[in-house]
Design a protein around this motif. Structure first.
Motif, PDB file in Angstrom:
ATOM      1  N   MET A   1      -3.929  -6.896  -2.447  1.00 39.58           N
ATOM      2  CA  MET A   1      -4.136  -8.031  -1.589  1.00 39.58           C
ATOM      3  C   MET A   1      -5.748  -8.189  -1.253  1.00 39.58           C
ATOM      4  SD  MET A   1      -2.310  -8.299   2.469  1.00 39.58           S
ATOM      5  CE  MET A   1      -2.784  -9.600   3.351  1.00 39.58           C
ATOM      6  N   ILE A   2      -6.201  -9.308  -1.007  1.00 35.32           N
ATOM      7  CA  ILE A   2      -7.639  -9.596  -1.092  1.00 35.32           C
ATOM      8  C   ILE A   2      -8.344  -8.962   0.072  1.00 35.32           C
ATOM      9  CG2 ILE A   2      -7.188 -11.787   0.250  1.00 35.32           C
ATOM     10  CD1 ILE A   2      -9.694 -12.801  -1.320  1.00 35.32           C
ATOM     11  N   ASN A   3      -7.371  -8.840   1.306  1.00 35.23           N
ATOM     12  CA  ASN A   3      -8.205  -8.246   2.342  1.00 35.23           C
ATOM     13  C   ASN A   3      -8.112  -6.811   2.216  1.00 35.23           C
ATOM     14  OD1 ASN A   3      -8.615 -10.581   3.752  1.00 35.23           O
ATOM     15  ND2 ASN A   3      -7.922 -10.291   5.413  1.00 35.23           N
ATOM     16  N   GLU A   4      -7.346  -6.257   1.709  1.00 37.76           N
ATOM     17  CA  GLU A   4      -7.281  -4.709   1.239  1.00 37.76           C
ATOM     18  C   GLU A   4      -8.562  -4.250   0.497  1.00 37.76           C
ATOM     19  OE1 GLU A   4      -3.641  -3.479  -0.440  1.00 37.76           O
ATOM     20  OE2 GLU A   4      -2.653  -3.827   1.299  1.00 37.76           O
ATOM     21  N   VAL A   5      -9.069  -5.228  -0.209  1.00 37.29           N
ATOM     22  CA  VAL A   5     -10.232  -4.983  -1.471  1.00 37.29           C
ATOM     23  C   VAL A   5     -11.283  -4.959  -0.313  1.00 37.29           C
ATOM     24  CG1 VAL A   5     -11.506  -5.906  -3.170  1.00 37.29           C
ATOM     25  CG2 VAL A   5      -9.067  -5.680  -3.262  1.00 37.29           C
ATOM     26  N   LEU A   6     -11.448  -6.268   0.344  1.00 41.89           N
ATOM     27  CA  LEU A   6     -12.469  -6.512   1.222  1.00 41.89           C
ATOM     28  C   LEU A   6     -12.828  -5.266   2.241  1.00 41.89           C
ATOM     29  CD1 LEU A   6     -12.329 -10.227   2.051  1.00 41.89           C
ATOM     30  CD2 LEU A   6     -13.692  -9.040   0.093  1.00 41.89           C
ATOM     31  N   ARG A   7     -11.569  -4.867   2.880  1.00 39.76           N
ATOM     32  CA  ARG A   7     -11.631  -3.988   3.996  1.00 39.76           C
ATOM     33  C   ARG A   7     -12.192  -2.465   3.349  1.00 39.76           C
ATOM     34  NH1 ARG A   7      -6.997  -4.960   5.622  1.00 39.76           N
ATOM     35  NH2 ARG A   7      -7.642  -6.162   7.434  1.00 39.76           N
ATOM     36  N   ALA A   8     -11.731  -2.092   2.226  1.00 41.16           N
ATOM     37  CA  ALA A   8     -12.159  -0.920   1.420  1.00 41.16           C
ATOM     38  C   ALA A   8     -13.847  -0.915   1.305  1.00 41.16           C
ATOM     39  CB  ALA A   8     -11.491  -0.667   0.286  1.00 41.16           C
ATOM     40  N   ALA A  26     -12.517 -10.500  -6.177  1.00 40.42           N
ATOM     41  CA  ALA A  26     -11.406 -10.913  -5.455  1.00 40.42           C
ATOM     42  C   ALA A  26     -11.405 -12.453  -4.819  1.00 40.42           C
ATOM     43  CB  ALA A  26     -10.803  -9.788  -4.333  1.00 40.42           C
ATOM     44  N   LEU A  27     -12.375 -12.743  -4.395  1.00 45.23           N
ATOM     45  CA  LEU A  27     -12.421 -14.094  -3.832  1.00 45.23           C
ATOM     46  C   LEU A  27     -12.264 -15.055  -4.813  1.00 45.23           C
ATOM     47  CD1 LEU A  27     -13.290 -12.802  -1.071  1.00 45.23           C
ATOM     48  CD2 LEU A  27     -15.037 -14.164  -0.794  1.00 45.23           C
ATOM     49  N   SER A  64     -19.111 -10.513   6.665  1.00 49.16           N
ATOM     50  CA  SER A  64     -20.401 -10.913   5.974  1.00 49.16           C
ATOM     51  C   SER A  64     -19.694 -11.448   4.705  1.00 49.16           C
ATOM     52  CB  SER A  64     -21.264  -9.462   5.593  1.00 49.16           C
ATOM     53  OG  SER A  64     -21.743  -8.841   6.626  1.00 49.16           O
ATOM     54  N   THR A  65     -18.587 -11.018   3.777  1.00 54.94           N
ATOM     55  CA  THR A  65     -18.265 -11.728   2.852  1.00 54.94           C
ATOM     56  C   THR A  65     -17.696 -12.999   2.976  1.00 54.94           C
ATOM     57  OG1 THR A  65     -17.727  -9.314   1.671  1.00 54.94           O
ATOM     58  CG2 THR A  65     -16.874 -11.420   0.656  1.00 54.94           C
ATOM     59  N   ALA A  66     -16.980 -13.182   4.250  1.00 55.29           N
ATOM     60  CA  ALA A  66     -16.518 -14.210   4.556  1.00 55.29           C
ATOM     61  C   ALA A  66     -17.547 -15.279   4.753  1.00 55.29           C
ATOM     62  CB  ALA A  66     -15.603 -14.167   5.862  1.00 55.29           C
ATOM     63  N   TRP A  67     -18.571 -14.709   5.402  1.00 53.27           N
ATOM     64  CA  TRP A  67     -19.609 -15.825   5.652  1.00 53.27           C
ATOM     65  C   TRP A  67     -20.466 -16.315   4.552  1.00 53.27           C
ATOM     66  CZ3 TRP A  67     -21.823 -16.644  10.598  1.00 53.27           C
ATOM     67  CH2 TRP A  67     -22.886 -17.230  10.629  1.00 53.27           C
ATOM     68  N   ALA A  93     -18.913 -27.257 -13.888  1.00 55.21           N
ATOM     69  CA  ALA A  93     -18.240 -26.824 -14.908  1.00 55.21           C
ATOM     70  C   ALA A  93     -17.327 -25.749 -14.653  1.00 55.21           C
ATOM     71  CB  ALA A  93     -19.067 -26.346 -16.230  1.00 55.21           C
ATOM     72  N   ASP A  94     -17.701 -24.811 -13.759  1.00 58.90           N
ATOM     73  CA  ASP A  94     -17.047 -23.664 -13.464  1.00 58.90           C
ATOM     74  C   ASP A  94     -16.456 -24.135 -11.946  1.00 58.90           C
ATOM     75  OD1 ASP A  94     -15.737 -21.304 -12.693  1.00 58.90           O
ATOM     76  OD2 ASP A  94     -17.242 -19.865 -12.840  1.00 58.90           O
ATOM     77  N   PRO A  95     -15.231 -24.336 -11.783  1.00 56.13           N
ATOM     78  CA  PRO A  95     -14.833 -24.699 -10.149  1.00 56.13           C
ATOM     79  C   PRO A  95     -15.039 -23.130  -9.220  1.00 56.13           C
ATOM     80  CG  PRO A  95     -12.840 -24.426 -11.511  1.00 56.13           C
ATOM     81  CD  PRO A  95     -14.271 -24.309 -12.827  1.00 56.13           C
ATOM     82  N   ASP A  96     -15.013 -22.041  -9.863  1.00 52.36           N
ATOM     83  CA  ASP A  96     -15.202 -20.967  -8.984  1.00 52.36           C
ATOM     84  C   ASP A  96     -16.516 -20.389  -9.037  1.00 52.36           C
ATOM     85  OD1 ASP A  96     -12.167 -20.795  -8.504  1.00 52.36           O
ATOM     86  OD2 ASP A  96     -12.129 -20.574 -10.587  1.00 52.36           O
ATOM     87  N   ALA A  97     -17.281 -21.127  -9.391  1.00 53.66           N
ATOM     88  CA  ALA A  97     -18.792 -20.478  -9.186  1.00 53.66           C
ATOM     89  C   ALA A  97     -19.398 -20.387  -7.870  1.00 53.66           C
ATOM     90  CB  ALA A  97     -19.882 -21.596  -9.812  1.00 53.66           C
TER      91      ALA A  97
END
Length: 344
Positions: A1-8, A26-27, A64-67, A93-97
């Motif tokens: 889960m993404i928030n578990e990664v961020l929290r860690a 993860a984002l 901070s990561t959310a910001w 070209a990369d939509p996830d850049a």
């Protein structure tokens, strides 16, 4: 889960003053950086409510990561509005850049045969050390313009020394005669009120999330055997005063989120009147103040130990204190502008 990664990795994010590689990965994998990439280029072009909900959820684990994710939304929104191309441009070209940017015209552009040579400095550019592209405001031919520049062409001066939102890495970008092709610099159109509301969502979402993260810490304390010091209570929940403080804090956090989402829905519904904009900005500023008031109550409940550097509560407190004072959430100017609009 993404928030578990961020929290860690949240503590390391603050210590290193930039998002953790694991969090950024993860984002990216979960499409967060594509939230405002145009659909024609493989993104979601999500609406304001969707973006507000996403950033709030991320901010609950790592403000901070959310910001930084919110800055990406803002920069891609501007790029998607300003640059129109029949074929997919290289910057999409990369939509996830990851994009970063600054709307302060800190640079100047000089026309040359190959395009525009840009020189300037842009402070407070969140995520600039990790971004692929920077959208920066430039004065070119006397016109307020936006230029899209690969961050590899820019220097970073590490100038971000704030008490809160330390992990945003909001340092200074520097350009020294960087050549920007003509297709990557364009005169800026006036901002629509709907877009201004979206920009405010990218700021408020992480703040509301941070307040929710602080509430998670305090709620867990109520579920533990922690008791109010110097009392006969055996646990926090036995104290009517503590229960009252917890109820007030929870209510304020919920009200902030409810206000934010209501503004997001109204801003997405259609054209806003000259009074609607200031009215909604006032509501968002109030939501930011609700977050601050809620965290103050939580610190009262937790006591001095909440300020221990190992306690995540103090990090959420500092992030809310700094993030809620962004110009998009300025309360006294919000009141001033609403009064001016109402008075005609």
């Amino acid at each position: 889960m993404i928030n578990e990664v961020l929290r860690a990795h949240a503590a390391a994010v603050e210590q290193n003053e930039r998002p953790a590689p694991e969090g950024l990965a993860a984002l990216r994998e979960n499409g967060v950086f594509a939230l405002r990439t145009p659909e024609a280029y493989g993104g979601a072009w999500a609406d304001a409510e969707t973006i507000a909900r996403e950033l709030t959820g991320l901010g609950r684990a790592c403000p901070s990561t959310a910001w930084v994710a919110g800055t990406c939304v803002t920069s891609k929104n501007l790029a998607g509005r300003a640059f129109v191309a029949e074929e997919k441009p290289e910057f999409f070209a990369d939509p996830d850049a990851l994009f970063c940017g600054s709307g302060v015209p800190g640079g100047r552009g000089e026309r040359v045969a190959e395009g525009v040579r840009v020189t300037g400095r842009w402070a407070n550019v969140s995520g600039c050390e990790d971004a692929d592209w920077a959208l920066v405001a430039v004065m070119a031919d006397g016109a307020f313009s936006f230029a899209l520049v690969p961050t590899a062409d820019l220097a970073v001066e590490r100038t971000w020394t704030m008490a809160g939102m330390r992990g945003t890495g909001s340092h200074t970008l520097v350009a020294d005669g960087v050549l920007v092709p003509a297709g990557r610099i364009v005169a800026a159109a006036p901002f629509a009120l709907n877009d201004m509301m979206l920009f405010a969502m990218t700021v408020l979402g992480p703040v509301v999330g941070a307040a929710q993260g602080a509430l998670d810490v305090v709620t867990a304390m109520f579920a533990s055997d922690r008791k109010p010091f110097m009392t006969s209570y055996s646990r926090m929940g036995e104290s009517p005063g503590a229960r009252h403080w917890l109820a007030d804090a929870s209510y304020l956090v919920q009200r902030a989120e409810t206000t934010m989402l209501a503004v997001a829905r109204e801003a997405s519904a259609g054209e806003l009147s000259p009074v609607d904009g200031p009215r909604l900005r006032r509501a968002l500023a109030d939501a930011g103040r609700d977050c601050r008031a809620a965290v103050d109550l939580m610190l009262d409940l937790h006591g001095a130990s909440g300020f221990d550097v190992s306690n995540p509560l103090q990090r959420f407190w500092r992030d809310v204190a700094v993030g809620s004072r962004h110009p998009h959430l300025n309360p006294y100017l919000a009141v001033e502008n609403l009064g001016t609009a109402l008075a005609g």
